[in-house]
Scaffold this active site. Structure first.
Site, mmCIF file in Angstrom:
data_model
loop_
_atom_site.group_PDB
_atom_site.id
_atom_site.type_symbol
_atom_site.label_atom_id
_atom_site.label_comp_id
_atom_site.label_asym_id
_atom_site.label_seq_id
_atom_site.Cartn_x
_atom_site.Cartn_y
_atom_site.Cartn_z
ATOM 1 N N SER A 261 36.248 -2.946 -6.797
ATOM 2 C CA SER A 261 35.706 -4.316 -7.461
ATOM 3 C C SER A 261 36.175 -5.357 -6.411
ATOM 4 O O SER A 261 35.772 -5.399 -5.367
ATOM 5 C CB SER A 261 36.727 -4.608 -8.736
ATOM 6 O OG SER A 261 35.879 -5.228 -9.536
ATOM 7 N N HIS A 402 32.787 0.125 -15.027
ATOM 8 C CA HIS A 402 33.283 -0.316 -14.090
ATOM 9 C C HIS A 402 34.781 0.206 -13.847
ATOM 10 O O HIS A 402 35.772 0.095 -14.711
ATOM 11 C CB HIS A 402 33.484 -1.910 -14.145
ATOM 12 C CG HIS A 402 33.817 -2.677 -12.931
ATOM 13 N ND1 HIS A 402 33.407 -2.806 -11.791
ATOM 14 C CD2 HIS A 402 34.883 -3.477 -12.926
ATOM 15 C CE1 HIS A 402 33.937 -3.661 -11.097
ATOM 16 N NE2 HIS A 402 35.230 -3.860 -11.675
HETATM 17 C C1 GTR Z 1 34.861 -9.515 -12.155
HETATM 18 C C2 GTR Z 1 33.993 -10.130 -11.170
HETATM 19 C C3 GTR Z 1 33.678 -9.183 -10.164
HETATM 20 C C4 GTR Z 1 34.572 -8.000 -9.955
HETATM 21 C C5 GTR Z 1 35.544 -7.775 -11.020
HETATM 22 C C6 GTR Z 1 36.908 -7.177 -10.790
HETATM 23 O O1 GTR Z 1 35.352 -10.227 -13.295
HETATM 24 O O2 GTR Z 1 32.925 -10.912 -11.693
HETATM 25 O O3 GTR Z 1 32.980 -9.765 -9.225
HETATM 26 O O4 GTR Z 1 35.224 -8.224 -8.727
HETATM 27 O O5 GTR Z 1 35.996 -8.862 -11.513
HETATM 28 O O6 GTR Z 1 37.445 -7.398 -9.435
HETATM 29 O O7 GTR Z 1 37.248 -6.377 -11.465
#
Ligand code: GTR
Length: 426
Positions: A261, A402
């Site tokens: 991420s 994610h």
């Molecule tokens: C989210 C962000 C993403 C990603 C994520 C993370 O809120 O919008 O770009 O980086 O966080 O780091 O889990």
């Protein structure tokens, strides 16, 4: 953020302040776009060989990414001291040894220290090592009570006992499922991690972390083309690499920088900047990581710079809603990792990170690998879920959200085995 309501109209709208207020998840609503050419120099010349890539095009692109996206990194800050707090303990039924190393930076009356937690296989002389940041402290990757607690600012998470931005015992081991250390050790790899907030706390505050070390008298935040947090994190990974070159247990020619991420964004930028990293793994890095910005699907420049202004240099704001004006796109960042092995992942339910955009930029980056007679992705269409594909560049899309999971780690290990230990490509 991830739960932003999908706009059914798919007309991207902006509020009075010019900030994007809804999100497109519909492929058919992506505006026509043309990717800037990876292998044409700014003066319009074709890049047909490694020499022109390395002497001309790569440096040009690096400058643009520094100036317009992540911000320039000062060169003068080095490790002042190293303190080894723990060395050679025995872990995982005798399979691994462990070190906890503090690297310290000093300037005038300022001091900053970051702790590197390192596991290496007990029997290997110099181990290849995965290195990446964790989000809430080294102690979160294992329940072991001897892992030192960070004193740096950590985002509050009362369910883990993190209040007033300080960790407590309660958060020990909360991220163990994301860090299958024993698996890596059994496969012959070491793993090193640092809490990102030791280098720069993840908040819009430029008075903490490493940034103030580079300020001129009277300066309180980085200039419009100076380092944001992602550049600071990338820098921190390079400083860890400086340390690795001195550690007898680590093969510093086989250090694989990885990140999930936002830390995936830092990992790809670190790999582009510092060619000592032998391999790069981007796990669900999304917008301003592996995904193409011009697709404007899921998270966009407008959204990311609104919610996380401190990640980038201020210049990036110019491109909020004006992606076509960007002189680069993220396939160029991935291309700068060539000829070193690169592995990119997506997840089926992680539409916020734009899986297809991550795939397409990975595919495009293959053009640079071809200059080196290496193969990029072996496919031109996105593979089915849970079907990894790889040559010198690899990719998979995992079913699920994610995350970084044991499945992802299995593929990283397979990929590392293939790159380091199988026959060279024909
Ligand atoms: C989210 C962000 C993403 C990603 C994520 C993370 O809120 O919008 O770009 O980086 O966080 O780091 O889990």
């Amino acid at each position: 953020m991830r739960y932003l309501v999908l706009s059914l109209s798919f007309i991207i709208s902006f509020n009075l302040f010019g900030q994007q207020t809804d999100v497109n998840y519909d492929e058919s609503e992506i505006p026509d776009y043309k990717l800037p050419k990876l292998l044409i120099t700014e003066s319009g010349r074709k890049v047909k060989n490694v020499k022109r890539w390395e002497k001309k095009r790569r440096p040009e692109l690096l400058e643009i990414f520094k100036h317009e996206i992540y911000g320039n990194i000062p060169e003068e800050i080095d490790i002042s001291d190293v303190i080894v707090h723990e060395e050679n303990g025995v872990f995982f039924d005798g399979l691994a040894k462990r070190k906890q190393v503090e690297i310290i930076f000093k300037k005038d009356d300022r001091e900053l220290s970051a702790e590197i937690l390192i596991y290496t296989p007990k029997d290997s002389v110099k181990a290849p090592v995965f290195v990446g940041y964790n989000f809430s402290g080294n102690h979160t990757i294992s329940y072991d009570p001897n892992i030192r607690l960070t004193e740096s600012w950590v985002p509050d998470n009362p369910s883990w006992g993190i209040v007033h931005n300080q960790v407590t015992e309660q958060s020990r081991g909360v991220a163990t499922d994301k860090w299958p250390v024993k698996k890596m050790i059994e496969a012959g790899y070491g793993v090193a991690t640092i809490y990102c907030g030791d280098i720069d706390p993840d908040r819009d505050n430029f008075q903490d972390g490493i940034h103030p070390f580079s300020y001129q008298l009277g300066q309180f935040r980085p200039g419009y083309d100076e380092w944001g947090s992602i550049s600071a994190w990338a820098w921190g990974l390079s400083k860890a690499m400086d340390y690795f070159t001195t550690d007898q247990d680590i093969d510093s020619t086989k250090v694989m920088v990885f990140g999930f991420s936002r830390m995936g964004k830092a990992a790809v930028w670190a790999a582009a900047l510092d060619q000592r990293f032998a391999m790069c793994i981007s796990n669900n890095s999304g917008c301003m990581g592996a995904a193409l910005s011009r697709r404007r699907i899921g998270e966009t420049i407008g959204i990311i710079t609104y919610h996380f202004p401190h990640w980038f240099c201020e210049n990036l704001n110019k491109y909020s809603g004006h992606e076509d004006k960007l002189p680069i796109d993220q396939h160029m960042l991935l291309g700068m990792i060539a000829p070193r092995p690169l592995y990119v992942t997506s997840a089926t339910a992680d539409l916020w990170s734009d899986p297809k955009g991550e795939f397409l930029s990975t595919l495009e980056a293959g053009k640079v690998y071809e200059l080196y007679d290496k193969r990029g992705l072996p496919v031109t269409e996105m593979p089915a879920p849970n079907t990894p594909v790889s040559e010198t560049v690899g990719y998979h899309i995992r079913t699920g959200k994610h995350d970084i999971t044991p499945y992802d780690w299995e593929q990283f290990i397979n990929f590392a085995n293939k790159q380091f230990y199988s026959q060279p490509e024909e």
